[in-house]
Design a protein around this motif. Sequence first.
Motif, PDB file in Angstrom:
ATOM      1  N   GLU A   1      -4.848  12.494  -8.762  1.00 37.64           N
ATOM      2  CA  GLU A   1      -4.906  11.137  -9.305  1.00 37.64           C
ATOM      3  C   GLU A   1      -3.483  10.818  -9.759  1.00 37.64           C
ATOM      4  OE1 GLU A   1      -6.495   7.532 -10.308  1.00 37.64           O
ATOM      5  OE2 GLU A   1      -7.684   9.157  -9.472  1.00 37.64           O
ATOM      6  N   LEU A   2      -2.857   9.848  -9.112  1.00 39.72           N
ATOM      7  CA  LEU A   2      -1.462   9.503  -9.411  1.00 39.72           C
ATOM      8  C   LEU A   2      -1.389   8.053  -9.866  1.00 39.72           C
ATOM      9  CD1 LEU A   2       0.293  11.128  -6.303  1.00 39.72           C
ATOM     10  CD2 LEU A   2       0.056  12.096  -8.587  1.00 39.72           C
ATOM     11  N   ALA A   3      -1.527   7.830 -11.174  1.00 42.66           N
ATOM     12  CA  ALA A   3      -1.399   6.491 -11.763  1.00 42.66           C
ATOM     13  C   ALA A   3      -2.248   5.463 -11.021  1.00 42.66           C
ATOM     14  CB  ALA A   3       0.062   6.067 -11.809  1.00 42.66           C
ATOM     15  N   GLY A   4      -3.553   5.720 -10.943  1.00 41.05           N
ATOM     16  CA  GLY A   4      -4.467   4.764 -10.334  1.00 41.05           C
ATOM     17  C   GLY A   4      -4.689   4.927  -8.842  1.00 41.05           C
TER      18      GLY A   4
ATOM     19  N   GLU B   1      -6.588   6.289  -1.576  1.00 40.46           N
ATOM     20  CA  GLU B   1      -7.448   5.173  -1.973  1.00 40.46           C
ATOM     21  C   GLU B   1      -6.892   4.551  -3.241  1.00 40.46           C
ATOM     22  OE1 GLU B   1     -11.998   4.114  -3.345  1.00 40.46           O
ATOM     23  OE2 GLU B   1     -11.614   6.008  -2.336  1.00 40.46           O
ATOM     24  N   GLU B   2      -6.832   3.216  -3.246  1.00 36.61           N
ATOM     25  CA  GLU B   2      -6.386   2.473  -4.419  1.00 36.61           C
ATOM     26  C   GLU B   2      -7.121   1.144  -4.434  1.00 36.61           C
ATOM     27  OE1 GLU B   2      -2.198   1.292  -6.519  1.00 36.61           O
ATOM     28  OE2 GLU B   2      -2.382   0.843  -4.395  1.00 36.61           O
ATOM     29  N   GLU B   3      -7.842   0.895  -5.522  1.00 37.25           N
ATOM     30  CA  GLU B   3      -8.561  -0.365  -5.709  1.00 37.25           C
ATOM     31  C   GLU B   3      -9.415  -0.731  -4.499  1.00 37.25           C
ATOM     32  OE1 GLU B   3      -5.572  -3.243  -6.739  1.00 37.25           O
ATOM     33  OE2 GLU B   3      -5.073  -2.211  -8.602  1.00 37.25           O
TER      34      GLU B   3
ATOM     35  N   ALA C   1      -2.437  -4.470   2.647  1.00 42.63           N
ATOM     36  CA  ALA C   1      -1.439  -5.007   1.716  1.00 42.63           C
ATOM     37  C   ALA C   1      -0.290  -4.039   1.477  1.00 42.63           C
ATOM     38  CB  ALA C   1      -2.111  -5.350   0.385  1.00 42.63           C
ATOM     39  N   TRP C   2      -0.317  -2.886   2.133  1.00 46.53           N
ATOM     40  CA  TRP C   2       0.696  -1.863   1.919  1.00 46.53           C
ATOM     41  C   TRP C   2       1.761  -1.880   3.005  1.00 46.53           C
ATOM     42  CZ3 TRP C   2      -3.974   1.778   1.621  1.00 46.53           C
ATOM     43  CH2 TRP C   2      -4.446   1.890   0.312  1.00 46.53           C
ATOM     44  N   GLU C   3       2.927  -1.401   2.628  1.00 45.60           N
ATOM     45  CA  GLU C   3       3.984  -1.086   3.585  1.00 45.60           C
ATOM     46  C   GLU C   3       3.948   0.431   3.762  1.00 45.60           C
ATOM     47  OE1 GLU C   3       6.093  -3.034   5.325  1.00 45.60           O
ATOM     48  OE2 GLU C   3       5.121  -4.799   4.491  1.00 45.60           O
TER      49      GLU C   3
END
Length: 172
Positions: free
Chosen positions: A35-38, A55-57, A85-87
């Motif tokens: 788990e790395l800051a959300g 996985e994020e949000e 939404a990621w690069e």
Amino acid sequence: MLTTLKTSYTDTRAADLAWALGREPLPALAVLDLELAGVTLQLRLLGASHQVLLEEEGRTCSETVACMPGSSTPLPLGVSKRVGAWEYEFAARVETLSPGSFAGRAQELLALVADHPHGLAGTFPGSPHAFTAMLAQRHEGQVRWRTWHAYPQEGQLVVTRTRIGARMPATL
């Protein structure tokens, strides 16, 4: 975390590795959940291969570098693309080392990853220098990981680095 992988050494050549985005989870020999800051990150060793699940949000991404039968995407030197939404940026290189240099580099990398809280490495039975290692971090809103795939019989080390995160606004 350092583990001995309970499998035979099957990906026998650096040239056999292929790259893919978006593959379903493959059977893993060792897993490290982070788990790395959300951001939830799963580092997965697939023998002399790796898979990272992120996985994020509610958004997900997977990267696989493995010997994949039927794959038409060889290991690229570099990839830069938008994933939702990621690069996403990926780079790979192959280092060819002398036997002595290879052994020293293998020991150095395994020591680096073994005691790191965000590191996972697996060695193969019968060869202390045959290994796959992964190291992850979160930095300035991006998740980054590096991997090393060792092929001692060829004296080759495949090194990858990946960066994924929110698209950065252009600065003037």
